[in-house]
Write a protein that holds these residues in place. Sequence first.
Motif, PDB file in Angstrom:
ATOM      1  N   VAL A   1       0.747  -1.195   0.045  1.00  0.00           N
ATOM      2  CA  VAL A   1      -0.032  -0.113  -0.085  1.00  0.00           C
ATOM      3  C   VAL A   1       0.963   1.278  -0.085  1.00  0.00           C
ATOM      4  N   ALA A   2       1.948   1.239   0.852  1.00  0.00           N
ATOM      5  CA  ALA A   2       3.022   2.394   0.932  1.00  0.00           C
ATOM      6  C   ALA A   2       3.410   2.709  -0.689  1.00  0.00           C
ATOM      7  N   LYS A   3       3.916   1.557  -1.292  1.00  0.00           N
ATOM      8  CA  LYS A   3       4.583   1.792  -2.572  1.00  0.00           C
ATOM      9  C   LYS A   3       3.612   2.237  -3.494  1.00  0.00           C
ATOM     10  N   VAL A   4       2.363   1.784  -3.422  1.00  0.00           N
ATOM     11  CA  VAL A   4       1.270   2.312  -4.416  1.00  0.00           C
ATOM     12  C   VAL A   4       1.085   3.873  -4.271  1.00  0.00           C
ATOM     13  N   LEU A   5       1.008   4.140  -2.822  1.00  0.00           N
ATOM     14  CA  LEU A   5       0.781   5.470  -2.649  1.00  0.00           C
ATOM     15  C   LEU A   5       2.041   6.112  -3.127  1.00  0.00           C
ATOM     16  N   GLU A   6       3.223   5.751  -3.065  1.00  0.00           N
ATOM     17  CA  GLU A   6       4.517   6.523  -3.427  1.00  0.00           C
ATOM     18  C   GLU A   6       4.469   6.899  -4.811  1.00  0.00           C
ATOM     19  N   TYR A   7       3.688   6.228  -5.890  1.00  0.00           N
ATOM     20  CA  TYR A   7       3.462   6.493  -7.210  1.00  0.00           C
ATOM     21  C   TYR A   7       2.204   7.042  -7.412  1.00  0.00           C
ATOM     22  N   ASN A   8       1.225   7.232  -6.653  1.00  0.00           N
ATOM     23  CA  ASN A   8      -0.058   7.918  -6.823  1.00  0.00           C
ATOM     24  C   ASN A   8      -0.019   8.941  -5.544  1.00  0.00           C
ATOM     25  N   ASP A   9      -0.459  10.167  -5.884  1.00  0.00           N
ATOM     26  CA  ASP A   9      -0.658  11.057  -5.233  1.00  0.00           C
ATOM     27  C   ASP A   9      -1.585  10.864  -3.849  1.00  0.00           C
ATOM     28  N   ARG A  10      -2.831  10.709  -4.279  1.00  0.00           N
ATOM     29  CA  ARG A  10      -3.645  10.483  -3.313  1.00  0.00           C
ATOM     30  C   ARG A  10      -4.957   9.276  -3.753  1.00  0.00           C
ATOM     31  N   LEU A  11      -5.403   8.539  -2.947  1.00  0.00           N
ATOM     32  CA  LEU A  11      -6.081   7.372  -3.462  1.00  0.00           C
ATOM     33  C   LEU A  11      -7.036   7.133  -2.291  1.00  0.00           C
ATOM     34  N   THR A  12      -8.167   6.782  -2.670  1.00  0.00           N
ATOM     35  CA  THR A  12      -9.241   6.167  -1.539  1.00  0.00           C
ATOM     36  C   THR A  12      -8.922   4.706  -1.266  1.00  0.00           C
ATOM     37  N   GLN A  13      -9.764   4.258  -0.254  1.00  0.00           N
ATOM     38  CA  GLN A  13      -9.692   2.924   0.183  1.00  0.00           C
ATOM     39  C   GLN A  13      -9.722   1.990  -0.876  1.00  0.00           C
ATOM     40  N   SER A  14     -11.057   2.166  -1.794  1.00  0.00           N
ATOM     41  CA  SER A  14     -11.210   1.327  -2.583  1.00  0.00           C
ATOM     42  C   SER A  14     -10.570   1.468  -3.755  1.00  0.00           C
ATOM     43  N   GLN A  15      -9.766   2.620  -4.039  1.00  0.00           N
ATOM     44  CA  GLN A  15      -8.969   2.790  -5.235  1.00  0.00           C
ATOM     45  C   GLN A  15      -7.791   1.841  -5.000  1.00  0.00           C
ATOM     46  N   LEU A  16      -7.463   2.115  -3.612  1.00  0.00           N
ATOM     47  CA  LEU A  16      -6.103   1.170  -3.154  1.00  0.00           C
ATOM     48  C   LEU A  16      -6.351  -0.270  -3.244  1.00  0.00           C
ATOM     49  N   ALA A  17      -7.564  -0.898  -2.930  1.00  0.00           N
ATOM     50  CA  ALA A  17      -7.989  -2.006  -3.119  1.00  0.00           C
ATOM     51  C   ALA A  17      -7.737  -2.543  -4.598  1.00  0.00           C
ATOM     52  N   ASP A  18      -8.395  -1.576  -5.507  1.00  0.00           N
ATOM     53  CA  ASP A  18      -8.220  -1.773  -6.864  1.00  0.00           C
ATOM     54  C   ASP A  18      -6.648  -2.051  -7.390  1.00  0.00           C
ATOM     55  N   GLU A  19      -6.043  -1.153  -6.877  1.00  0.00           N
ATOM     56  CA  GLU A  19      -4.513  -1.025  -7.362  1.00  0.00           C
ATOM     57  C   GLU A  19      -3.648  -2.130  -6.769  1.00  0.00           C
ATOM     58  N   THR A  20      -3.807  -2.488  -5.516  1.00  0.00           N
ATOM     59  CA  THR A  20      -3.185  -3.623  -4.984  1.00  0.00           C
ATOM     60  C   THR A  20      -3.511  -5.136  -5.217  1.00  0.00           C
ATOM     61  N   MET A  21      -4.939  -5.120  -5.873  1.00  0.00           N
ATOM     62  CA  MET A  21      -5.627  -6.438  -5.692  1.00  0.00           C
ATOM     63  C   MET A  21      -5.645  -7.104  -4.443  1.00  0.00           C
ATOM     64  N   LEU A  22      -5.765  -6.374  -3.313  1.00  0.00           N
ATOM     65  CA  LEU A  22      -5.952  -6.742  -2.027  1.00  0.00           C
ATOM     66  C   LEU A  22      -7.451  -6.547  -1.607  1.00  0.00           C
ATOM     67  N   PRO A  23      -7.888  -7.538  -0.750  1.00  0.00           N
ATOM     68  CA  PRO A  23      -9.096  -7.408  -0.293  1.00  0.00           C
ATOM     69  C   PRO A  23      -9.312  -6.199   0.667  1.00  0.00           C
ATOM     70  N   PRO A  24     -10.512  -5.559   0.485  1.00  0.00           N
ATOM     71  CA  PRO A  24     -10.827  -4.108   1.107  1.00  0.00           C
ATOM     72  C   PRO A  24     -10.293  -4.166   2.733  1.00  0.00           C
ATOM     73  N   ARG A  25     -10.547  -5.390   3.353  1.00  0.00           N
ATOM     74  CA  ARG A  25     -10.360  -5.759   4.529  1.00  0.00           C
ATOM     75  C   ARG A  25      -8.886  -5.491   4.986  1.00  0.00           C
ATOM     76  N   THR A  26      -7.919  -6.221   4.105  1.00  0.00           N
ATOM     77  CA  THR A  26      -6.553  -5.972   4.312  1.00  0.00           C
ATOM     78  C   THR A  26      -6.175  -4.601   3.852  1.00  0.00           C
ATOM     79  N   VAL A  27      -6.600  -4.014   2.952  1.00  0.00           N
ATOM     80  CA  VAL A  27      -6.127  -2.655   2.777  1.00  0.00           C
ATOM     81  C   VAL A  27      -6.587  -1.524   4.054  1.00  0.00           C
ATOM     82  N   ARG A  28      -7.605  -1.887   4.724  1.00  0.00           N
ATOM     83  CA  ARG A  28      -7.942  -1.224   5.952  1.00  0.00           C
ATOM     84  C   ARG A  28      -6.985  -1.445   6.997  1.00  0.00           C
ATOM     85  N   TYR A  29      -6.463  -2.720   7.138  1.00  0.00           N
ATOM     86  CA  TYR A  29      -5.544  -3.012   8.197  1.00  0.00           C
ATOM     87  C   TYR A  29      -4.119  -2.467   7.855  1.00  0.00           C
ATOM     88  N   ALA A  30      -3.730  -2.809   6.394  1.00  0.00           N
ATOM     89  CA  ALA A  30      -2.580  -1.988   6.323  1.00  0.00           C
ATOM     90  C   ALA A  30      -2.590  -0.365   6.261  1.00  0.00           C
TER      91      ALA A  30
END
Length: 86
Positions: A28-57
Amino acid sequence: MSATEFEVDAEPVGWDAVADLPPSAKLVAKVLEYNDRLTQSQLADETMLPPRTVRYALTRLEDVDAVDSRFSFTDARKRVYSLAVE
């Protein structure tokens, strides 16, 4: 003994703090490094992680002050995350 003989165990900061986190938080940190700002659902899409895992991260990253979060101006129900470390 002098004060210089004692080592102070300082909390890691920046990327050193992220290095001690689980792989999902690092991703999640690496994805945010390459993207300025993302929502939780956008992070889930970009990382292909489940939403619950993104929340934990994100929680783990917030614990070490590695991310900033703000309310979205377009949708106040959502939060927008950005990387706070360099």
